[in-house]
Design a protein around this motif. Sequence first.
Motif: not given
Length: 627
Positions: A333-336, A338-351
Amino acid sequence: MPEYLTPGVYVEETSFRSRAIEGVATSTCGMVGATQYGPVPYPADVSFPAAGGSAVPDRAKLSAGPKLVTSFTEYERLYGGLAVNGQPSQVALAARGFFANGGRRLYVQRVYHYPTTTGANPVTDVAASFASLNLPAGRPTPVLVWRARWPGSVGARIKVVVRLRRSKNILVGGRLTNVLPGAAVETAALAQGRPPEIPDTTAPVRGNVRLVVRNDGGELGYDDGAGGFIPVNPNQAAFHLNLDVEVHLADRVDAYSGTELGPRHSRSIFTVLSLEDPADEGCLVWLHQPPPTGAPSGPGDLLDALLTLRDGAYLTGGGDGSPLTGDDLQGRRPDFDNVLLAPLGLGAMETEEDIAIMAMPDTVTLPPDAQPDAVDRLIAHCERMRYRVAVVDPPKDSSVSEVRAFRSRFDTTRAALYYPWLRIIDPTRRPDPGMPPPTLDVPPSGYVAGVYARTDVARGVHKAPANETLLGVTAFVTTVTFDRQSVLNPEGVNALRFFEGRANRVWGARTMSSDPEWKYVNVRRLFNYLEASIERSTQWAVFEPNNERLWGSIRQSVEDFLLTVWRTGALMGTRAEDAYFVRCDRTTMTQNDLDNGRLICLIGVSPTYPAEFVIFRIGQWTADARR
């Protein structure tokens, strides 16, 4: 309120109408899984270990979130073809089915499992993921490196061609004309006061290539390669040098004409084909200049290296990574913090807030014991995002008993299961003359998601996405008969059936819920639509004075919106009063609510349910009988 301190006439604008609530989109789909190519976040600590390798800029790690595609042609440009590592790409096949059945907007999030080295301290093996080409070839320290922009074995099929273009003489009266700072020029001595013929493009160019710079007085001159300035020699001719780059991948050709050699030029080849922010979002390669180990490379060295690709050369290496796991699909999931830690997979769809339908076709590629857990994670994602519904695929080659057992593991209002798999003409194989066309079995989620989108556009979200034709389907892997569906339907398994003369159809519209109030897919999606529309269009009310004036304004806005929804046939009742009610007054709030800043609006709607069982009762009567 405004201040009136100086005598005069004041004209002020005001509004006497309620704020309108705009309905949100319901036909946008999101898919997560492995693709042949395309955007995927780089590892946080990635660096390329090749000669002269360096770390990837931080911005590049964050430039690979979900991408919106509006056609399968656009999907192929960004994410490649229908196969990954020699196997069918379930995401690509699902996207193809989505657009073939009426889908219009699709977000795709690529999932890639970077391979790791074995041993006591395993590390990400980036070199095994990205194809590359060092220039000049064979030298231990390259001057330039072409790299595939994204990981994948398809990178080894990318061919790069670079051609040189020389302009006419641009040196007039000892001044350079029609050239910008940062451009490359080739100088030559004048012969009897006239410029020589343009040299052969195959001739060496290292010794007489200069980059144009601007000095403090505004005059244009040459960079001496060490930060110094060489004035223009009036006894020389100068030819502007441009580079035309072509990137080939099968039948696709990306052309970048008129690029410049100097890195400071706005049209520099290093800018046009950069990793961080290229001119073409869908470009296949990027050009990297490793830090020199000795003397820095001059413009002639760079040009010589590039011109070794006059006839083109292929990148080498690259791989499709390790097989995906359920953890890969779930991602991060997005980690606000740590902006350098990119969201992945299903977690990226939360954006992406406008997604209403979710599918994850790659669950069928997981081991049988891992697929239910992956589906659980997809359902959890939809429940966390609130306004999404998942289309779930059954395991491959499931019998009726097996799909019932699979369905019994879930109880949710935000997912629907469709059975069986579909059989289509294999688009990855060329049919042999005189032989039946080859076929391929695919999961139904992408095709059904397209039916969802088509029904929403044609009729509305309140219409059940059932009794609709499935396009692009040759047959179903398993035949679902009337008797078989009588077992599946009560348990929330939606059948896909063939009817003679009526083609292949979706013949079910139930969620995987044990709650009869949320039994139907269209009811769940209608409430998602109403809730999301009201939430997003009433944000203006936050921090307004919490009094009767605000309550009346909110009531009016919601009532106007529901009246429009009722007129589309989404709600029951012959009168609007029978279809919905809205209350926001002292009866819905206590003094404690007001003291704590809470405004409570109570809304009730009467949705329409699908006519799942149409019954005609027929009996005999005599001619003289009275009604």
